[in-house]
Scaffold this active site. Structure first.
Site, PDB file in Angstrom:
ATOM      1  N   HIS A  17       0.868  -1.216   0.062  1.00 27.65           N
ATOM      2  CA  HIS A  17       0.031   0.150   0.068  1.00 27.65           C
ATOM      3  C   HIS A  17       0.954   1.126  -0.092  1.00 27.65           C
ATOM      4  O   HIS A  17       1.718   1.242   0.713  1.00 27.65           O
ATOM      5  CB  HIS A  17      -0.995  -0.046   1.063  1.00 27.65           C
ATOM      6  CG  HIS A  17      -2.227  -0.898   1.194  1.00 27.65           C
ATOM      7  ND1 HIS A  17      -3.104  -1.075   2.064  1.00 27.65           N
ATOM      8  CD2 HIS A  17      -2.256  -1.961   0.377  1.00 27.65           C
ATOM      9  CE1 HIS A  17      -3.993  -1.829   1.677  1.00 27.65           C
ATOM     10  NE2 HIS A  17      -3.847  -2.380   0.613  1.00 27.65           N
ATOM     11  N   TYR A  36      -8.694   4.824   8.528  1.00 33.06           N
ATOM     12  CA  TYR A  36      -8.824   5.316   9.756  1.00 33.06           C
ATOM     13  C   TYR A  36      -9.984   6.451  10.079  1.00 33.06           C
ATOM     14  O   TYR A  36      -9.737   7.517   9.441  1.00 33.06           O
ATOM     15  CB  TYR A  36      -7.660   5.881  10.464  1.00 33.06           C
ATOM     16  CG  TYR A  36      -6.397   4.771  10.580  1.00 33.06           C
ATOM     17  CD1 TYR A  36      -5.518   4.386   9.327  1.00 33.06           C
ATOM     18  CD2 TYR A  36      -6.341   4.267  11.701  1.00 33.06           C
ATOM     19  CE1 TYR A  36      -4.440   3.480   9.549  1.00 33.06           C
ATOM     20  CE2 TYR A  36      -5.194   3.324  11.757  1.00 33.06           C
ATOM     21  CZ  TYR A  36      -4.358   2.861  10.744  1.00 33.06           C
ATOM     22  OH  TYR A  36      -3.161   1.983  11.093  1.00 33.06           O
ATOM     23  N   PRO A  48      -2.896  -0.157  19.507  1.00 32.02           N
ATOM     24  CA  PRO A  48      -2.526  -0.517  18.012  1.00 32.02           C
ATOM     25  C   PRO A  48      -2.988   0.518  17.141  1.00 32.02           C
ATOM     26  O   PRO A  48      -2.499   0.324  15.925  1.00 32.02           O
ATOM     27  CB  PRO A  48      -3.577  -1.670  17.943  1.00 32.02           C
ATOM     28  CG  PRO A  48      -4.702  -1.352  19.060  1.00 32.02           C
ATOM     29  CD  PRO A  48      -4.166  -0.601  20.247  1.00 32.02           C
ATOM     30  N   LYS A 106       2.116  -0.382  15.313  1.00 23.22           N
ATOM     31  CA  LYS A 106       3.540  -0.498  15.620  1.00 23.22           C
ATOM     32  C   LYS A 106       4.042  -1.701  16.431  1.00 23.22           C
ATOM     33  O   LYS A 106       5.051  -2.111  16.559  1.00 23.22           O
ATOM     34  CB  LYS A 106       3.851   0.811  16.443  1.00 23.22           C
ATOM     35  CG  LYS A 106       3.872   1.960  15.569  1.00 23.22           C
ATOM     36  CD  LYS A 106       4.796   2.109  14.537  1.00 23.22           C
ATOM     37  CE  LYS A 106       4.562   3.048  13.441  1.00 23.22           C
ATOM     38  NZ  LYS A 106       4.845   2.455  12.133  1.00 23.22           N
ATOM     39  N   TYR A 117       4.715   6.530  10.238  1.00 27.28           N
ATOM     40  CA  TYR A 117       3.806   5.219   9.748  1.00 27.28           C
ATOM     41  C   TYR A 117       4.354   4.256   9.132  1.00 27.28           C
ATOM     42  O   TYR A 117       4.449   3.004   9.208  1.00 27.28           O
ATOM     43  CB  TYR A 117       2.472   5.894   9.133  1.00 27.28           C
ATOM     44  CG  TYR A 117       1.429   4.628   8.910  1.00 27.28           C
ATOM     45  CD1 TYR A 117       0.482   4.422  10.078  1.00 27.28           C
ATOM     46  CD2 TYR A 117       1.412   3.837   7.980  1.00 27.28           C
ATOM     47  CE1 TYR A 117      -0.361   3.505  10.089  1.00 27.28           C
ATOM     48  CE2 TYR A 117       0.440   3.139   7.845  1.00 27.28           C
ATOM     49  CZ  TYR A 117      -0.526   2.714   8.860  1.00 27.28           C
ATOM     50  OH  TYR A 117      -1.470   1.771   8.975  1.00 27.28           O
TER      51      TYR A 117
HETATM   52  P1  FAD Z   1       3.587 -12.313  21.078  1.00 27.64           P
HETATM   53  O1  FAD Z   1       3.320 -12.283  20.026  1.00 27.64           O
HETATM   54  O2  FAD Z   1       2.661 -12.130  22.269  1.00 27.64           O
HETATM   55  O3  FAD Z   1       4.459 -13.863  21.602  1.00 27.64           O
HETATM   56  C1  FAD Z   1       4.789 -14.205  22.529  1.00 27.64           C
HETATM   57  C2  FAD Z   1       4.644 -15.652  22.783  1.00 27.64           C
HETATM   58  O4  FAD Z   1       4.972 -16.017  24.032  1.00 27.64           O
HETATM   59  C3  FAD Z   1       3.134 -16.274  22.518  1.00 27.64           C
HETATM   60  O5  FAD Z   1       3.241 -17.200  21.594  1.00 27.64           O
HETATM   61  C4  FAD Z   1       2.735 -16.748  24.145  1.00 27.64           C
HETATM   62  O6  FAD Z   1       2.021 -17.817  23.707  1.00 27.64           O
HETATM   63  C5  FAD Z   1       4.423 -17.168  24.480  1.00 27.64           C
HETATM   64  N1  FAD Z   1       4.415 -17.249  25.876  1.00 27.64           N
HETATM   65  C6  FAD Z   1       3.704 -16.643  26.730  1.00 27.64           C
HETATM   66  N2  FAD Z   1       4.157 -17.015  28.158  1.00 27.64           N
HETATM   67  C7  FAD Z   1       5.036 -18.137  27.997  1.00 27.64           C
HETATM   68  C8  FAD Z   1       5.691 -18.678  28.749  1.00 27.64           C
HETATM   69  N3  FAD Z   1       5.706 -18.943  30.406  1.00 27.64           N
HETATM   70  N4  FAD Z   1       6.441 -19.730  28.429  1.00 27.64           N
HETATM   71  C9  FAD Z   1       6.594 -20.044  27.196  1.00 27.64           C
HETATM   72  N5  FAD Z   1       6.236 -19.192  26.140  1.00 27.64           N
HETATM   73  C10 FAD Z   1       5.320 -18.383  26.448  1.00 27.64           C
HETATM   74  N6  FAD Z   1      -0.387  -4.757  16.882  1.00 27.64           N
HETATM   75  C11 FAD Z   1      -0.604  -4.220  15.875  1.00 27.64           C
HETATM   76  O7  FAD Z   1       0.443  -3.501  15.510  1.00 27.64           O
HETATM   77  N7  FAD Z   1      -1.950  -4.183  15.181  1.00 27.64           N
HETATM   78  C12 FAD Z   1      -2.958  -4.894  15.813  1.00 27.64           C
HETATM   79  O8  FAD Z   1      -3.905  -4.808  15.189  1.00 27.64           O
HETATM   80  C13 FAD Z   1      -2.792  -5.640  16.962  1.00 27.64           C
HETATM   81  N8  FAD Z   1      -3.813  -6.277  17.341  1.00 27.64           N
HETATM   82  C14 FAD Z   1      -3.425  -7.291  18.607  1.00 27.64           C
HETATM   83  C15 FAD Z   1      -4.405  -7.793  19.353  1.00 27.64           C
HETATM   84  C16 FAD Z   1      -4.277  -8.574  20.414  1.00 27.64           C
HETATM   85  C17 FAD Z   1      -5.238  -9.390  20.991  1.00 27.64           C
HETATM   86  C18 FAD Z   1      -2.914  -8.480  21.068  1.00 27.64           C
HETATM   87  C19 FAD Z   1      -2.544  -9.470  22.261  1.00 27.64           C
HETATM   88  C20 FAD Z   1      -1.947  -7.828  20.203  1.00 27.64           C
HETATM   89  C21 FAD Z   1      -2.080  -7.034  19.122  1.00 27.64           C
HETATM   90  N9  FAD Z   1      -1.093  -6.083  18.627  1.00 27.64           N
HETATM   91  C22 FAD Z   1      -1.418  -5.648  17.652  1.00 27.64           C
HETATM   92  C23 FAD Z   1       0.172  -6.064  18.971  1.00 27.64           C
HETATM   93  C24 FAD Z   1       1.066  -7.309  18.464  1.00 27.64           C
HETATM   94  O9  FAD Z   1       0.462  -8.463  18.031  1.00 27.64           O
HETATM   95  C25 FAD Z   1       2.251  -7.635  19.256  1.00 27.64           C
HETATM   96  O10 FAD Z   1       3.160  -6.422  19.487  1.00 27.64           O
HETATM   97  C26 FAD Z   1       3.193  -8.815  18.785  1.00 27.64           C
HETATM   98  O11 FAD Z   1       2.554 -10.069  19.004  1.00 27.64           O
HETATM   99  C27 FAD Z   1       4.351  -8.707  19.443  1.00 27.64           C
HETATM  100  O12 FAD Z   1       5.181  -9.940  19.283  1.00 27.64           O
HETATM  101  P2  FAD Z   1       5.916 -10.602  20.549  1.00 27.64           P
HETATM  102  O13 FAD Z   1       6.700 -11.714  19.891  1.00 27.64           O
HETATM  103  O14 FAD Z   1       6.676  -9.657  21.278  1.00 27.64           O
HETATM  104  O15 FAD Z   1       4.764 -11.080  21.623  1.00 27.64           O
HETATM  105  C1  DHB Z   2      -4.245  -3.490  11.487  1.00 26.35           C
HETATM  106  C2  DHB Z   2      -4.130  -3.182  12.609  1.00 26.35           C
HETATM  107  C3  DHB Z   2      -3.815  -1.842  13.301  1.00 26.35           C
HETATM  108  O1  DHB Z   2      -3.850  -1.564  14.569  1.00 26.35           O
HETATM  109  C4  DHB Z   2      -3.721  -0.977  12.262  1.00 26.35           C
HETATM  110  O2  DHB Z   2      -3.448   0.243  12.838  1.00 26.35           O
HETATM  111  C5  DHB Z   2      -3.737  -1.159  10.964  1.00 26.35           C
HETATM  112  C6  DHB Z   2      -4.118  -2.243  10.526  1.00 26.35           C
HETATM  113  C7  DHB Z   2      -4.638  -4.771  10.971  1.00 26.35           C
HETATM  114  O3  DHB Z   2      -5.024  -5.540  11.777  1.00 26.35           O
HETATM  115  O4  DHB Z   2      -4.842  -4.781   9.850  1.00 26.35           O
END
Ligand code: FAD
Ligand code: DHB
Length: 386
Positions: A68, A197, A289, A293, A380
């Site tokens: 995009h 948005y 979110p 980021k 962004y």
């Molecule tokens: P995570 O993806 O959370 O991975 C952590 C991993 O550690 C998981 O697989 C978990 O199961 C594992 N874990 C936890 N505890 C333990 C343990 N004790 N032992 C072993 N493993 C363990 N960001 C956006 O930019 N846009 C969005 O729309 C958006 N939507 C989101 C919706 C939800 C419900 C959530 C929770 C987050 C969202 N985020 C979004 C944020 C984004 O998804 C996260 O920033 C991203 O997942 C971070 O990656 P990570 O690997 O740090 O953590």
């Molecule tokens: C999506 C999620 C976000 O938080 C955002 O700012 C843009 C896109 C998505 O899930 O596609």
């Protein structure tokens, strides 16, 4: 190297270290099926896409990701395009689901004999020894330990690694926003070519997508909202109301295949490191979110960490490991500020007429001033600066 968590942070760290000849074990409390189907973020910054491609896990991303060059800011029933690529030196974003990144990384790790242990929950981290670190974990009903040189805590906000820091080592700063997002996936072609948005007096709404056949949409809801209160018809009606424009734009609806509510939080822990433990991704910081980021920051952290660990494993040079936390936190605070800017500009708060007037002024400025729209675009598109 011991890595706790098989989200984007833990898996990409393991992959980047493998490319440098450094072996690691990834411990993940959930099943492979669960982590591969957890619906979360969807927007990859320019540099993040380039990193995934350059490190050999971008084949499907290149084929299926949607590139995009702009986003839409919608307010006062009018549509305003922010031409991201024109404003940010030709750079673009790629819409590609987080769980697809996770699938690609798991496939790459397993194809090269990498150790990713699913259903293996870390129960504690012991860093009392000066020369090694020990991760305790539970798998198949047995308690096991993993001895390693260093530990990466990539276990998300609710993980256990951060809690293993000795008392007084870490300082947590946080802010809770008084609303949440209701998110759906729907089997219907997106009604828009670019992300929308939208600020509306009834609340924020957002239109994203996962493919030409699958739409991803979000609604601002109350912080305590129960998803059971939101049958599909109510969601589509509310989305259509908030997205209404004066030029007759129409939202197509379709079968909802996934539905969930996410609380909104800002959180940073400082420093992101103690002894032989390094925190990366959501275990160290959460952003609301609205700026898209979260996943991008997780990728940026582990890129910094992989380079620092590579230097240390190769030559014993500790300089980059010592500056890991400061290097990441500069970027994390930029992302916090940008995410807060986007969030407060786009989400109305009941009774806050003064805040609403300020937010509308900001939106008009962001969409009419070249300087303001350029600033929005550069944050962004490539805040991680990879
Ligand atoms: P995570 O993806 O959370 O991975 C952590 C991993 O550690 C998981 O697989 C978990 O199961 C594992 N874990 C936890 N505890 C333990 C343990 N004790 N032992 C072993 N493993 C363990 N960001 C956006 O930019 N846009 C969005 O729309 C958006 N939507 C989101 C919706 C939800 C419900 C959530 C929770 C987050 C969202 N985020 C979004 C944020 C984004 O998804 C996260 O920033 C991203 O997942 C971070 O990656 P990570 O690997 O740090 O953590
Ligand atoms: C999506 C999620 C976000 O938080 C955002 O700012 C843009 C896109 C998505 O899930 O596609």
């Amino acid at each position: 190297m011991g890595i706790v968590g098989a989200g984007p942070a833990g898996l990409l760290l393991s992959h980047l270290l493998h490319l440098e000849g450094i072996e690691s074990v990834v411990l993940e409390s959930r099943s492979r099926d669960y982590v591969e189907h957890r619906v979360r973020a969807g927007v990859l910054e320019h540099g993040v896409t380039e990193l995934l491609v350059a490190s050999g896990v971008g084949e499907r991303l290149r084929a299926e990701g949607l590139v995009h060059h702009g986003i839409e800011l919608r307010f006062d029933r009018e549509r305003h395009r922010v031409p991201l690529s024109d404003l940010a030196d030709g750079r673009s974003i790629t819409v590609y689901g987080q769980q697809e990144v996770v699938k690609d990384l798991i496939a790459a790790r397993l194809a090269t004999g990498g150790a990713v242990l699913f259903d293996a929950a870390c129960t504690g981290v012991d860093t009392s020894s000066p020369s090694t670190a020990t991760i305790a974990y539970r798998v198949d009903g047995r308690d096991e330990v993993l001895e390693c040189d260093m530990v990466a805590g990539c276990d998300g906000f609710h993980g256990v690694t951060r809690a293993a820091a000795p008392a007084g080592t870490l300082r947590a700063l946080d802010h809770t926003h008084p609303f949440a997002w209701l998110g759906i996936l729907a089997s219907v072609a997106p009604s828009t070519d670019e992300l929308v948005y939208c600020r509306h007096e009834r609340g924020f709404a957002m239109h994203s997508m996962r493919s030409h056949e699958v739409s991803r949409l979000y609604l601002q809801v109350g912080p305590e909202e129960d998803v059971a209160e939101w049958p599909d018809d109510r969601i589509w009606e509310e989305l259509a109301t908030r997205f209404t424009t004066s030029d007759g734009w129409a939202l197509e609806s379709g079968p909802v295949t996934e539905k969930g509510i996410t609380a909104m939080k800002s959180f940073v822990v400082e420093p992101m490191q103690w002894r032989r433990v390094f925190l990366a991704g959501d275990s160290a910081h959460i952003v609301p979110p609205t700026g898209a980021k979260g996943m991008n920051l997780a990728v940026a952290d582990v890129r910094t960490l992989a380079a620092a660990l590579t230097a240390w494993f190769r030559t014993g040079d500790e300089a980059r490991l010592s500056s890991y936390s400061d290097d990441c936190l500069r970027r994390v605070w930029r992302a916090q500020e940008f995410s807060t800017y986007m969030t407060t500009m786009l989400h109305p708060l009941a009774g806050d007429d003064f805040g609403a007037a300020l937010a509308l002024s900001r939106l008009r400025y962001a969409t009419s001033s070249l300087a303001a729209s350029r600033s929005l675009a550069e944050n962004y598109v490539d805040l991680a600066g990879l």
